[in-house]
Design an enzyme around this catalytic site. Structure first.
Site, PDB file in Angstrom:
ATOM      1  N   LYS A  22       0.832  -1.217   0.000  1.00 34.78           N
ATOM      2  CA  LYS A  22       0.000   0.000   0.000  1.00 34.78           C
ATOM      3  C   LYS A  22       0.864   1.263   0.000  1.00 34.78           C
ATOM      4  CE  LYS A  22      -1.704   1.558   4.127  1.00 34.78           C
ATOM      5  NZ  LYS A  22      -1.379   2.955   4.441  1.00 34.78           N
ATOM      6  N   ASN A  23       1.885   1.281   0.863  1.00 33.53           N
ATOM      7  CA  ASN A  23       2.629   2.526   1.030  1.00 33.53           C
ATOM      8  C   ASN A  23       3.643   2.772  -0.084  1.00 33.53           C
ATOM      9  OD1 ASN A  23       1.067   3.046   3.200  1.00 33.53           O
ATOM     10  ND2 ASN A  23       2.613   2.542   4.748  1.00 33.53           N
ATOM     11  N   ARG A  93      -4.285  10.580   4.768  1.00 40.26           N
ATOM     12  CA  ARG A  93      -3.107  11.415   4.830  1.00 40.26           C
ATOM     13  C   ARG A  93      -2.150  11.162   3.658  1.00 40.26           C
ATOM     14  NH1 ARG A  93       0.144  14.489   8.175  1.00 40.26           N
ATOM     15  NH2 ARG A  93       2.234  14.110   7.426  1.00 40.26           N
ATOM     16  N   CYS A 117      -4.358  12.738  13.249  1.00 37.92           N
ATOM     17  CA  CYS A 117      -5.204  11.545  13.220  1.00 37.92           C
ATOM     18  C   CYS A 117      -5.015  10.820  14.536  1.00 37.92           C
ATOM     19  CB  CYS A 117      -4.844  10.663  12.025  1.00 37.92           C
ATOM     20  SG  CYS A 117      -3.226   9.931  12.173  1.00 37.92           S
ATOM     21  N   ARG A 122       0.224  15.111  13.024  1.00 35.48           N
ATOM     22  CA  ARG A 122       1.001  14.673  11.857  1.00 35.48           C
ATOM     23  C   ARG A 122       1.325  15.887  10.986  1.00 35.48           C
ATOM     24  NH1 ARG A 122      -1.117   9.061   9.688  1.00 35.48           N
ATOM     25  NH2 ARG A 122       0.853   9.163   8.572  1.00 35.48           N
ATOM     26  N   PRO A 123       2.340  16.650  11.414  1.00 37.73           N
ATOM     27  CA  PRO A 123       2.682  17.883  10.693  1.00 37.73           C
ATOM     28  C   PRO A 123       3.241  17.589   9.297  1.00 37.73           C
ATOM     29  CG  PRO A 123       4.354  17.371  12.334  1.00 37.73           C
ATOM     30  CD  PRO A 123       3.263  16.359  12.510  1.00 37.73           C
ATOM     31  N   ILE A 124       3.251  18.624   8.442  1.00 38.04           N
ATOM     32  CA  ILE A 124       3.892  18.442   7.127  1.00 38.04           C
ATOM     33  C   ILE A 124       4.970  19.516   6.906  1.00 38.04           C
ATOM     34  CG2 ILE A 124       1.943  17.233   6.026  1.00 38.04           C
ATOM     35  CD1 ILE A 124       1.443  19.904   4.524  1.00 38.04           C
ATOM     36  N   ASP A 125       5.522  19.999   8.031  1.00 34.68           N
ATOM     37  CA  ASP A 125       6.538  21.050   7.932  1.00 34.68           C
ATOM     38  C   ASP A 125       7.741  20.625   7.081  1.00 34.68           C
ATOM     39  OD1 ASP A 125       6.739  19.301  10.299  1.00 34.68           O
ATOM     40  OD2 ASP A 125       8.642  20.326  10.627  1.00 34.68           O
ATOM     41  N   ASP A 308       4.493   0.591  11.980  1.00 38.23           N
ATOM     42  CA  ASP A 308       3.277  -0.043  11.461  1.00 38.23           C
ATOM     43  C   ASP A 308       3.164  -1.517  11.876  1.00 38.23           C
ATOM     44  OD1 ASP A 308       2.590   2.350  10.346  1.00 38.23           O
ATOM     45  OD2 ASP A 308       3.284   1.853   8.332  1.00 38.23           O
ATOM     46  N   ARG A 400      -8.618  -0.211   4.806  1.00 34.33           N
ATOM     47  CA  ARG A 400      -7.674   0.742   4.210  1.00 34.33           C
ATOM     48  C   ARG A 400      -6.374   0.061   3.806  1.00 34.33           C
ATOM     49  NH1 ARG A 400      -5.993   4.567   8.125  1.00 34.33           N
ATOM     50  NH2 ARG A 400      -4.667   5.057   6.371  1.00 34.33           N
TER      51      ARG A 400
HETATM   52  N1  EPU Z   1       6.841  14.360  10.785  1.00 36.24           N
HETATM   53  C1  EPU Z   1       7.180  15.661  11.055  1.00 36.24           C
HETATM   54  N2  EPU Z   1       7.104  16.577  10.032  1.00 36.24           N
HETATM   55  C2  EPU Z   1       6.713  16.238   8.777  1.00 36.24           C
HETATM   56  C3  EPU Z   1       6.389  14.890   8.509  1.00 36.24           C
HETATM   57  C4  EPU Z   1       6.463  13.981   9.540  1.00 36.24           C
HETATM   58  O1  EPU Z   1       7.546  16.003  12.186  1.00 36.24           O
HETATM   59  O2  EPU Z   1       6.677  17.113   7.910  1.00 36.24           O
HETATM   60  C5  EPU Z   1       6.919  13.359  11.860  1.00 36.24           C
HETATM   61  C6  EPU Z   1       5.592  12.633  12.085  1.00 36.24           C
HETATM   62  O3  EPU Z   1       4.745  13.350  12.945  1.00 36.24           O
HETATM   63  C7  EPU Z   1       6.027  11.303  12.643  1.00 36.24           C
HETATM   64  C8  EPU Z   1       7.354  11.056  11.931  1.00 36.24           C
HETATM   65  O4  EPU Z   1       7.799  12.325  11.449  1.00 36.24           O
HETATM   66  O5  EPU Z   1       6.288  11.415  14.015  1.00 36.24           O
HETATM   67  C9  EPU Z   1       7.252  10.084  10.757  1.00 36.24           C
HETATM   68  O6  EPU Z   1       6.217  10.474   9.890  1.00 36.24           O
HETATM   69  P1  EPU Z   1       6.273  10.200   8.325  1.00 36.24           P
HETATM   70  O7  EPU Z   1       6.229  11.510   7.617  1.00 36.24           O
HETATM   71  O8  EPU Z   1       7.431   9.313   8.009  1.00 36.24           O
HETATM   72  O9  EPU Z   1       4.919   9.446   8.086  1.00 36.24           O
HETATM   73  P2  EPU Z   1       4.093   9.483   6.740  1.00 36.24           P
HETATM   74  O10 EPU Z   1       5.022   9.594   5.613  1.00 36.24           O
HETATM   75  O11 EPU Z   1       3.000  10.461   6.850  1.00 36.24           O
HETATM   76  C10 EPU Z   1       4.134   6.916   6.247  1.00 36.24           C
HETATM   77  C11 EPU Z   1       3.142   5.792   6.150  1.00 36.24           C
HETATM   78  C12 EPU Z   1       2.606   5.460   7.533  1.00 36.24           C
HETATM   79  C13 EPU Z   1       3.786   5.083   8.423  1.00 36.24           C
HETATM   80  C14 EPU Z   1       4.820   6.223   8.451  1.00 36.24           C
HETATM   81  C15 EPU Z   1       6.064   5.885   9.246  1.00 36.24           C
HETATM   82  C16 EPU Z   1       2.192   6.091   3.949  1.00 36.24           C
HETATM   83  C17 EPU Z   1       1.001   6.384   3.137  1.00 36.24           C
HETATM   84  N3  EPU Z   1       2.052   6.190   5.273  1.00 36.24           N
HETATM   85  O12 EPU Z   1       3.420   8.041   6.775  1.00 36.24           O
HETATM   86  O13 EPU Z   1       1.771   4.318   7.360  1.00 36.24           O
HETATM   87  O14 EPU Z   1       3.338   4.841   9.741  1.00 36.24           O
HETATM   88  O15 EPU Z   1       5.225   6.535   7.107  1.00 36.24           O
HETATM   89  O16 EPU Z   1       6.675   4.764   8.709  1.00 36.24           O
HETATM   90  O17 EPU Z   1       3.238   5.758   3.432  1.00 36.24           O
HETATM   91  C18 EPU Z   1       0.061   2.787   7.855  1.00 36.24           C
HETATM   92  O18 EPU Z   1       0.304   2.236   6.778  1.00 36.24           O
HETATM   93  O19 EPU Z   1      -0.683   2.281   8.747  1.00 36.24           O
HETATM   94  C19 EPU Z   1       0.685   4.086   8.152  1.00 36.24           C
HETATM   95  C20 EPU Z   1       0.249   4.909   9.105  1.00 36.24           C
END
Ligand code: EPU
Length: 432
Positions: A22-23, A93, A117, A122-125, A308, A400
């Site tokens: 999926k990811n 997300r 969530c 879950r910031p996107i900074d 995960d 999902r």
């Molecule tokens: N974070 C920040 N700033 C950002 C982005 C992330 O501080 O701009 C923090 C997050 O809050 C978190 C950490 O960095 O504490 C890791 O977050 P990441 O950005 O890596 O997560 P993601 O890319 O949004 C993907 C997977 C998640 C999985 C995470 C970690 C997808 C679609 N989602 O999310 O999958 O948990 O990486 O490996 O690829 C799932 O499949 O159940 C799932 C939640």
């Protein structure tokens, strides 16, 4: 209301084919926005999140045609819309990864903020920082991210956050850098296999990305990406979940269609807990030696133990007599499965980002609810291990990320079915 109903206590035995990841599917589908010509993607899992991404892409002017159960053709129209639909983006997300491709090909993007969530904030900074580093003007206010760039320009960007690297942030920046002018160096890039698969997909389309699977990605911008075929990697989280279904029931399960290296750290925790595993080619077999033992682990970015898998490994440790400790290093609040496991008889105390498990107390069937996808998977495992009947609601969450879950579990001996509004229904139901 829909429920997954499990009558537990049967050892699961047999071999299961794992679906595509999926990811990896979500960012690779988004990357098709940037390709001139048609892409054929194989092994795309039919999941609710994939369906959502496909809807978003269609609304952004991509023609998407399923030509087989897991085989899809995508052709992007290059002057299509630049505003991602709010009602779909808010559902998932993962949809934030249309941001980079839209700015890179259409010069601008408006994407609703995906928001927090149940896993916590879950910031996107870091996504924003990376795109700004490439010269995009990015405003993130009023619940929307607006990004604009006449032409992106390569530069050096560092994507380290308080919990390590970011998976989708790296995906967004690497996609944007692919079509930027000049060289981009991404430091502290995510090394997850799904990010590697995205980079391999992009390179096969004409991108020039080096350092795949390391902390530093070097991307030399190209003018365009061309169509072609790609087969997604196997889903390591689904594979790990199915292996644990064998472990918690005292059975023996073999998962096929997976790179065993992608499961290294999960297998290490399984070994610590007394499981025997055997990898050969693209398959892994797991069985319990004698009984389960307690273990300690903490989640981290790849190649660490994946967050995960934390809820599912927690369920396994509930079945291991003795004291285990689980640290959550990626989402410190990811413990929504704990109160539900407690309803089934588990003894767990959460202290900050740690869960202390007093394992070996027999799990008993109960009515429980999945608050998120992997919490749902941990409850399915608990239901398989428990005596009596477990009814899990929140099935939409499980839909999902797990393709044909009950069918796969039944094929290795589980007594599991979906029940809708009180009516028992045995048989397969598509999840998306
Ligand atoms: N974070 C920040 N700033 C950002 C982005 C992330 O501080 O701009 C923090 C997050 O809050 C978190 C950490 O960095 O504490 C890791 O977050 P990441 O950005 O890596 O997560 P993601 O890319 O949004 C993907 C997977 C998640 C999985 C995470 C970690 C997808 C679609 N989602 O999310 O999958 O948990 O990486 O490996 O690829 C799932 O499949 O159940 C799932 C939640």
């Amino acid at each position: 209301m829909e429920q997954i109903v499990i009558r537990g206590g049967r050892p699961l035995m047999g071999s299961v084919q794992v679906s595509g990841a999926k990811n990896a599917a979500l960012p690779i589908l988004a990357a098709c926005l940037m390709v001139r010509g048609t892409v054929r993607l194989r092994r795309v899992p039919r999941l609710a999140d994939v369906t959502t991404m496909v809807h978003i892409l269609r609304l952004l002017g991509v023609s998407v045609d399923w030509i087989g159960e897991n085989d899809v053709l995508l052709t992007a129209q290059h002057d299509g819309p630049t505003v991602a639909p709010v009602e779909l983006v808010r559902q998932m997300r993962g949809s934030v990864c249309v941001l980079g491709p839209l700015v890179a090909t259409r010069g601008e993007a408006t994407v609703p903020m995906p928001g927090g969530c149940v896993l916590g904030p879950r910031p996107i900074d870091l996504h924003v920082k990376g795109l700004r580093g490439l010269g995009a003007l990015v405003q993130d206010e009023n619940e929307y991210v607006y990004a604009y760039a006449d032409r992106l320009r390569g530069s050096r960007v560092r994507l380290a956050g308080p919990h390590g690297s970011t998976v989708l942030g790296t995906a967004n920046v690497v996609m944007a850098a692919t079509l930027a002018e000049g060289r981009t160096v991404i430091e502290h890039a995510a090394r997850e296999p799904e990010v590697q698969d995205l980079c391999s997909f992009l390179n096969a389309r004409g991108a020039r990305i080096q350092g795949i699977g390391t902390r530093t990605l070097t991307v030399d911008g190209v003018r365009e990406l061309t169509g072609g075929e790609h087969t997604l990697i196997g889903d390591r989280i689904e594979a790990g979940t199915l292996l644990l279904a064998g472990a918690v029931t005292g059975g023996c399960v073999r998962v096929r269609g997976i790179n065993p290296n992608h499961l290294d750290c999960v297998l290490e925790v399984m070994h610590q807990a007394g499981a025997e595993t055997e990898a050969s080619g693209t398959a892994v077999l797991g069985r319990i030696g004698t009984t389960l033992r307690p273990a300690r682990f903490a989640t981290a970015t790849y190649p660490g133990v994946p967050t995960d898998m934390q809820p599912q490994l927690t369920t396994m440790l509930c079945c291991a007599p003795g004291r285990s400790t689980v640290g959550e290093g990626v989402y410190p609040d990811r413990f929504t499965h704990v109160p539900e496991l407690q309803r089934m008889g588990a003894k767990i105390v959460v202290d900050g980002a740690c869960a202390h498990i007093d394992g070996g107390h027999p799990l008993k069937g109960a009515d429980v609810a999945a608050a998120d996808l992997r919490a749902g998977a941990s409850l399915v495992l608990a239901g398989l291990a428990a005596s009596g009947t477990t009814a899990i609601s929140g099935v939409d969450q499980i839909n999902r990320g797990y393709e044909r879950l009950e069918e796969k579990l039944r094929s290795i001996g589980a007594d599991v079915e979906r029940r809708i509004e009180g009516a028992a229904r045995v048989g397969e139901r598509k999840s998306a």
